[in-house]
Design a protein around this motif. Structure first.
Motif, PDB file in Angstrom:
ATOM      1  N   LEU A 141       0.823  -1.212   0.000  1.00 22.44           N
ATOM      2  CA  LEU A 141       0.000   0.000   0.000  1.00 22.44           C
ATOM      3  C   LEU A 141       0.858   1.264   0.000  1.00 22.44           C
ATOM      4  O   LEU A 141       0.429   2.316   0.476  1.00 22.44           O
ATOM      5  CB  LEU A 141      -0.939   0.008   1.211  1.00 22.44           C
ATOM      6  CG  LEU A 141      -1.986  -1.112   1.250  1.00 22.44           C
ATOM      7  CD1 LEU A 141      -2.841  -0.999   2.507  1.00 22.44           C
ATOM      8  CD2 LEU A 141      -2.867  -1.075   0.018  1.00 22.44           C
ATOM      9  N   ASP A 142       2.032   1.161  -0.555  1.00 23.94           N
ATOM     10  CA  ASP A 142       2.950   2.306  -0.593  1.00 23.94           C
ATOM     11  C   ASP A 142       2.332   3.543  -1.238  1.00 23.94           C
ATOM     12  O   ASP A 142       2.631   4.673  -0.854  1.00 23.94           O
ATOM     13  CB  ASP A 142       4.233   1.933  -1.339  1.00 23.94           C
ATOM     14  CG  ASP A 142       5.425   1.829  -0.399  1.00 23.94           C
ATOM     15  OD1 ASP A 142       5.301   2.241   0.767  1.00 23.94           O
ATOM     16  OD2 ASP A 142       6.476   1.339  -0.819  1.00 23.94           O
ATOM     17  N   ASN A 143       1.486   3.326  -2.242  1.00 22.81           N
ATOM     18  CA  ASN A 143       0.898   4.459  -2.960  1.00 22.81           C
ATOM     19  C   ASN A 143      -0.356   5.006  -2.281  1.00 22.81           C
ATOM     20  O   ASN A 143      -0.984   5.938  -2.801  1.00 22.81           O
ATOM     21  CB  ASN A 143       0.566   4.061  -4.399  1.00 22.81           C
ATOM     22  CG  ASN A 143       1.811   3.833  -5.228  1.00 22.81           C
ATOM     23  OD1 ASN A 143       2.828   4.494  -5.040  1.00 22.81           O
ATOM     24  ND2 ASN A 143       1.750   2.877  -6.148  1.00 22.81           N
ATOM     25  N   ASN A 144      -0.710   4.444  -1.139  1.00 25.43           N
ATOM     26  CA  ASN A 144      -1.930   4.869  -0.460  1.00 25.43           C
ATOM     27  C   ASN A 144      -1.683   5.896   0.640  1.00 25.43           C
ATOM     28  O   ASN A 144      -2.543   6.115   1.496  1.00 25.43           O
ATOM     29  CB  ASN A 144      -2.660   3.659   0.135  1.00 25.43           C
ATOM     30  CG  ASN A 144      -3.312   2.809  -0.932  1.00 25.43           C
ATOM     31  OD1 ASN A 144      -2.768   2.660  -2.027  1.00 25.43           O
ATOM     32  ND2 ASN A 144      -4.462   2.243  -0.650  1.00 25.43           N
ATOM     33  N   THR A 145      -0.491   6.492   0.640  1.00 26.94           N
ATOM     34  CA  THR A 145      -0.223   7.616   1.538  1.00 26.94           C
ATOM     35  C   THR A 145       0.246   8.805   0.701  1.00 26.94           C
ATOM     36  O   THR A 145       0.670   8.652  -0.434  1.00 26.94           O
ATOM     37  CB  THR A 145       0.859   7.270   2.581  1.00 26.94           C
ATOM     38  OG1 THR A 145       2.022   6.763   1.921  1.00 26.94           O
ATOM     39  CG2 THR A 145       0.355   6.252   3.579  1.00 26.94           C
ATOM     40  N   ASN A 146       0.143   9.966   1.285  1.00 28.98           N
ATOM     41  CA  ASN A 146       0.549  11.195   0.590  1.00 28.98           C
ATOM     42  C   ASN A 146       1.515  11.973   1.479  1.00 28.98           C
ATOM     43  O   ASN A 146       1.096  12.552   2.468  1.00 28.98           O
ATOM     44  CB  ASN A 146      -0.687  12.037   0.274  1.00 28.98           C
ATOM     45  CG  ASN A 146      -0.351  13.275  -0.542  1.00 28.98           C
ATOM     46  OD1 ASN A 146       0.701  13.340  -1.177  1.00 28.98           O
ATOM     47  ND2 ASN A 146      -1.224  14.264  -0.517  1.00 28.98           N
ATOM     48  N   PRO A 147       2.827  11.982   1.142  1.00 29.95           N
ATOM     49  CA  PRO A 147       3.434  11.389  -0.052  1.00 29.95           C
ATOM     50  C   PRO A 147       3.505   9.865   0.035  1.00 29.95           C
ATOM     51  O   PRO A 147       3.404   9.301   1.128  1.00 29.95           O
ATOM     52  CB  PRO A 147       4.841  12.002  -0.048  1.00 29.95           C
ATOM     53  CG  PRO A 147       5.126  12.239   1.399  1.00 29.95           C
ATOM     54  CD  PRO A 147       3.821  12.661   2.004  1.00 29.95           C
ATOM     55  N   PRO A 148       3.681   9.193  -1.108  1.00 32.27           N
ATOM     56  CA  PRO A 148       3.756   7.735  -1.113  1.00 32.27           C
ATOM     57  C   PRO A 148       4.995   7.241  -0.357  1.00 32.27           C
ATOM     58  O   PRO A 148       5.964   7.973  -0.180  1.00 32.27           O
ATOM     59  CB  PRO A 148       3.860   7.395  -2.610  1.00 32.27           C
ATOM     60  CG  PRO A 148       3.368   8.608  -3.328  1.00 32.27           C
ATOM     61  CD  PRO A 148       3.768   9.768  -2.476  1.00 32.27           C
ATOM     62  N   GLY A 149       4.927   5.970   0.067  1.00 37.66           N
ATOM     63  CA  GLY A 149       6.124   5.332   0.608  1.00 37.66           C
ATOM     64  C   GLY A 149       6.119   5.005   2.074  1.00 37.66           C
ATOM     65  O   GLY A 149       7.081   4.397   2.573  1.00 37.66           O
ATOM     66  N   TYR A 150       5.041   5.345   2.818  1.00 36.17           N
ATOM     67  CA  TYR A 150       5.077   5.100   4.263  1.00 36.17           C
ATOM     68  C   TYR A 150       5.160   3.613   4.599  1.00 36.17           C
ATOM     69  O   TYR A 150       5.853   3.226   5.542  1.00 36.17           O
ATOM     70  CB  TYR A 150       3.853   5.709   4.956  1.00 36.17           C
ATOM     71  CG  TYR A 150       3.759   5.310   6.409  1.00 36.17           C
ATOM     72  CD1 TYR A 150       4.713   5.762   7.333  1.00 36.17           C
ATOM     73  CD2 TYR A 150       2.763   4.450   6.864  1.00 36.17           C
ATOM     74  CE1 TYR A 150       4.653   5.378   8.665  1.00 36.17           C
ATOM     75  CE2 TYR A 150       2.706   4.059   8.188  1.00 36.17           C
ATOM     76  CZ  TYR A 150       3.640   4.528   9.084  1.00 36.17           C
ATOM     77  OH  TYR A 150       3.597   4.129  10.416  1.00 36.17           O
ATOM     78  N   SER A 151       4.477   2.757   3.849  1.00 37.76           N
ATOM     79  CA  SER A 151       4.500   1.323   4.141  1.00 37.76           C
ATOM     80  C   SER A 151       5.932   0.799   4.178  1.00 37.76           C
ATOM     81  O   SER A 151       6.314   0.034   5.073  1.00 37.76           O
ATOM     82  CB  SER A 151       3.700   0.550   3.093  1.00 37.76           C
ATOM     83  OG  SER A 151       2.333   0.872   3.170  1.00 37.76           O
ATOM     84  N   LEU A 152       6.722   1.211   3.198  1.00 39.09           N
ATOM     85  CA  LEU A 152       8.112   0.765   3.125  1.00 39.09           C
ATOM     86  C   LEU A 152       8.937   1.327   4.274  1.00 39.09           C
ATOM     87  O   LEU A 152       9.726   0.602   4.902  1.00 39.09           O
ATOM     88  CB  LEU A 152       8.725   1.176   1.788  1.00 39.09           C
ATOM     89  CG  LEU A 152      10.149   0.683   1.507  1.00 39.09           C
ATOM     90  CD1 LEU A 152      10.199  -0.843   1.491  1.00 39.09           C
ATOM     91  CD2 LEU A 152      10.656   1.245   0.178  1.00 39.09           C
ATOM     92  N   LEU A 153       8.756   2.619   4.577  1.00 42.54           N
ATOM     93  CA  LEU A 153       9.512   3.232   5.672  1.00 42.54           C
ATOM     94  C   LEU A 153       9.199   2.543   6.998  1.00 42.54           C
ATOM     95  O   LEU A 153      10.106   2.253   7.792  1.00 42.54           O
ATOM     96  CB  LEU A 153       9.177   4.721   5.784  1.00 42.54           C
ATOM     97  CG  LEU A 153       9.538   5.642   4.621  1.00 42.54           C
ATOM     98  CD1 LEU A 153       9.212   7.090   4.980  1.00 42.54           C
ATOM     99  CD2 LEU A 153      11.004   5.502   4.236  1.00 42.54           C
TER     100      LEU A 153
END
Length: 260
Positions: A141-153
């Motif tokens: 769901l990396d693209n489901n945050t703004n900005p993208p990438g929270y899942s990975l972080l």
């Protein structure tokens, strides 16, 4: 006769003048009443608009700001956890009779629901040596945050926390204050701050989070999970062997599993 006629004429003129003055005053009063009524309507309308705006602002939680935005939340029971070379975090004792795999994404609201429903019971079972959980931390769901990438972080930071022996509390803290899907996630700075306030003192933790050392492992976990034998359809998914326990649909799933 001439004087009487003149007097009557003057009286009529005075009466007409009085009526004209009265009419004028009435007109002014009407205009004033209309003006007052109009102003009152405008004031009420403004009050309603302001009330709606304030209500909307109050019902929308403010975005998390500052390095210490993630509050410390302790796990309901302290269990051990270690990160494997493939990025899997294994929590609980190897001697546990019951073992499961949990596939989750820190952005996923349903994963947050599972944590609320079963997190405390799972933590206790792991601490008691009855349950071992292999956590597969994903970034689907990396693209489901703004900005993208929270899942990975978040997944990378959680693995880094596991390396420092603080996975249980780190995991609990991230779900206790899970960002809304579609909103802003936490930053590396905020994730590092959480780790430090949980008692992580090793500089390696900050280095691992900042550099995204485990990012590729997280991505590989997602790729592996999407292929056979797991064929992941979504998160959270809880497997006992190859059996999907449908954990969200059955609040008693863990009781049944531990008592079979």
């Amino acid at each position: 006769m001439g004087a009487a006629q003149n007097n009557n004429k003057r009286d009529k003129n005075k009466a007409n003048a009085a009526r004209a003055v009265a009419a004028a005053r009435g007109a002014r009063n009407d205009r004033r009443n209309i003006a007052i009524g109009t102003v009152a309507v405008i004031v009420v309308a403004i009050a309603v608009i302001v009330g709606v705006v304030l209500s909307t602002r109050q019902s929308t939680p403010p975005a998390a700001t500052g390095a210490d935005a993630i509050k410390v939340t302790k796990a309901d029971a302290e269990y051990t956890a270690k990160a494997g070379d493939d990025g899997t975090v294994t929590a609980g004792q190897d001697t546990a009779k019951t073992k499961i795999d949990v596939y989750e994404d820190f952005t996923c609201p349903y994963c947050g629901d599972l944590e609320k429903q079963s997190g405390a019971q799972m933590a206790k079972a792991m601490a008691d040596g009855k349950l071992q959980v292999r956590y597969h931390l994903l970034n689907i769901l990396d693209n489901n945050t703004n900005p993208p990438g929270y899942s990975l972080l978040a997944a990378n930071a959680a693995i880094a926390a596991a390396k420092q022996g603080k996975f249980a509390d780190f995991h609990a803290s991230l779900y206790a204050q899970q960002p809304k899907e579609g909103g802003a996630g936490y930053t590396n700075e905020q994730l590092i701050s959480l780790g430090k306030r949980l008692g992580i003192t090793a500089a390696q933790f900050s280095t691992d989070v900042t550099a995204g050392v485990y990012g590729n492992l997280v991505k590989q976990q997602a790729t592996t999970a999407s292929a056979p034998p797991v064929n992941l359809q979504g998160t959270p998914t809880v497997l006992n062997g190859t059996t999907d326990l449908k954990a969200l649909q059955d609040p008693q799933w863990l009781d049944k599993l531990l008592n079979t």
